[in-house]
Write a protein that holds these residues in place. Structure first.
Motif, PDB file in Angstrom:
ATOM      1  N   ASP A   1       0.820  -1.213   0.000  1.00 42.68           N
ATOM      2  CA  ASP A   1       0.000   0.000   0.000  1.00 42.68           C
ATOM      3  C   ASP A   1       0.851   1.260   0.000  1.00 42.68           C
ATOM      4  O   ASP A   1       1.927   1.309   0.601  1.00 42.68           O
ATOM      5  CB  ASP A   1      -0.906   0.013   1.225  1.00 42.68           C
ATOM      6  CG  ASP A   1      -1.870  -1.162   1.238  1.00 42.68           C
ATOM      7  OD1 ASP A   1      -2.554  -1.367   0.221  1.00 42.68           O
ATOM      8  OD2 ASP A   1      -1.916  -1.890   2.249  1.00 42.68           O
TER       9      ASP A   1
ATOM     10  N   THR B   1      -4.590   7.191  -2.262  1.00 38.33           N
ATOM     11  CA  THR B   1      -4.078   5.925  -1.740  1.00 38.33           C
ATOM     12  C   THR B   1      -4.089   4.877  -2.847  1.00 38.33           C
ATOM     13  O   THR B   1      -4.903   4.934  -3.775  1.00 38.33           O
ATOM     14  CB  THR B   1      -4.905   5.418  -0.543  1.00 38.33           C
ATOM     15  OG1 THR B   1      -6.227   5.089  -0.986  1.00 38.33           O
ATOM     16  CG2 THR B   1      -4.986   6.480   0.547  1.00 38.33           C
TER      17      THR B   1
ATOM     18  N   SER C   1      -3.590   0.560  -3.543  1.00 41.90           N
ATOM     19  CA  SER C   1      -3.426  -0.820  -3.110  1.00 41.90           C
ATOM     20  C   SER C   1      -2.951  -1.637  -4.297  1.00 41.90           C
ATOM     21  O   SER C   1      -3.680  -1.807  -5.276  1.00 41.90           O
ATOM     22  CB  SER C   1      -4.746  -1.393  -2.582  1.00 41.90           C
ATOM     23  OG  SER C   1      -4.640  -2.804  -2.438  1.00 41.90           O
TER      24      SER C   1
ATOM     25  N   ARG D   1      -5.009  -5.017  -4.670  1.00 42.24           N
ATOM     26  CA  ARG D   1      -6.335  -4.870  -5.287  1.00 42.24           C
ATOM     27  C   ARG D   1      -6.285  -4.072  -6.589  1.00 42.24           C
ATOM     28  O   ARG D   1      -7.288  -3.964  -7.287  1.00 42.24           O
ATOM     29  CB  ARG D   1      -7.292  -4.192  -4.307  1.00 42.24           C
ATOM     30  CG  ARG D   1      -7.571  -5.025  -3.056  1.00 42.24           C
ATOM     31  CD  ARG D   1      -8.594  -4.339  -2.180  1.00 42.24           C
ATOM     32  NE  ARG D   1      -8.113  -3.040  -1.707  1.00 42.24           N
ATOM     33  CZ  ARG D   1      -8.890  -1.990  -1.461  1.00 42.24           C
ATOM     34  NH1 ARG D   1     -10.195  -2.082  -1.660  1.00 42.24           N
ATOM     35  NH2 ARG D   1      -8.383  -0.872  -1.033  1.00 42.24           N
TER      36      ARG D   1
END
Length: 269
Positions: free
Chosen positions: A155, A223, A225, A228
């Protein structure tokens, strides 16, 4: 610009948002990168390639074998070499137009104000809270725009701060968490490609700022990820109770949040 420079930067120059005038702005620009590790590596390479005329890079560490999984500016023969020198060589090999100013030292409350004063834009490529809060406070107090970036495991996050106009890092996180509450990348790990994604976004912000074009990542925490493969944008606004940029600031001079000699490891491990 010389004929060689016109050829080198031709793909910039044909962009209507850049042109010859914009490329001249980049050549006249001055950007400081704090940290020559995972985030700093792609940032430094792309800013040099883009023709940012003066790039400062600060890091007190030497290259070690564990860095090479993600710190793409350093090569196996560089092990044992100061990171700032390893980075400087690659940056100037890509683009001899660029002047690289190296700072092989810890960034602390004692020296950061004098260092950032020489630059138009600052980029935080560090991996610990002591450094991140210090960079934020120094830039806010000096009115210096900067890009924050952070990574851990799979992340990452980034935001651009324009003091007096946008939310700062302390508007989101007023104070650091307790020591060791959140592990660094050296303890928790980090996927090698992650700093490339976040770092190139930070480099883009610096370039847009120098050009005076586009929309900066202000008042928005981005942000990412990797697991994902999702980006998320969190809207923010300046906090009136922020301890450094709020209506009644209590931080009016720089301080080291933690022991800078033991904690401010200015590389992205």
């Amino acid at each position: 610009m010389t004929d060689e420079q016109i050829e080198r930067y031709s793909r910039h120059i044909i962009l209507k948002e850049v042109g010859g005038t914009g490329q001249r702005k980049l050549l006249d620009g001055r950007v400081l990168i704090i940290g020559a590790g995972g985030l700093g590596a792609p940032i430094a390479l792309y800013l040099a390639a883009a023709g940012v005329g003066t790039i400062g890079i600060a890091d007190a560490d030497d290259v070690d074998l564990s860095n090479l999984q993600r710190q793409v500016i350093h090569f196996t023969p560089d092990i044992g070499t100061p990171k700032v020198e390893s980075a400087r060589r690659k940056m100037q090999a890509i683009n001899p137009d660029v002047t690289v100013v190296t700072y092989k030292e810890w960034i602390s409350a004692a020296n950061i104000a004098a260092i950032i004063a020489e630059y138009d834009f600052v980029i935080d490529g560090t991996d610990n809270f002591a450094a991140k809060f210090l960079i934020n406070d120094a830039c806010v107090l000096a009115g210096k725009p900067y890009s924050h970036g952070g990574i851990l495991q799979f992340d990452g996050q980034t935001i651009t701060v324009q003091p007096g106009e946008s939310a700062c890092y302390r508007c989101i996180f007023p104070e650091p968490p307790p020591k060791d509450a959140i592990p660094t990348c050296s303890r928790a790990g980090v996927i090698g490609v992650l700093p490339g994604v976040v770092g190139t976004i930070q480099a883009t912000e610096a370039i847009k700022f120098l050009l005076g074009t586009g929309e900066l990542l202000t008042n928005r925490l981005l942000t990412y990820s990797a697991l994902r493969m999702k980006f998320r944008e969190v809207p923010l606004k300046r906090s009136p109770t922020c301890p450094v940029c709020g209506d009644h600031p209590v931080i009016t001079e720089l301080r080291d949040e933690l022991d800078a000699l033991t904690v401010c490891d200015l590389e992205t491990r």
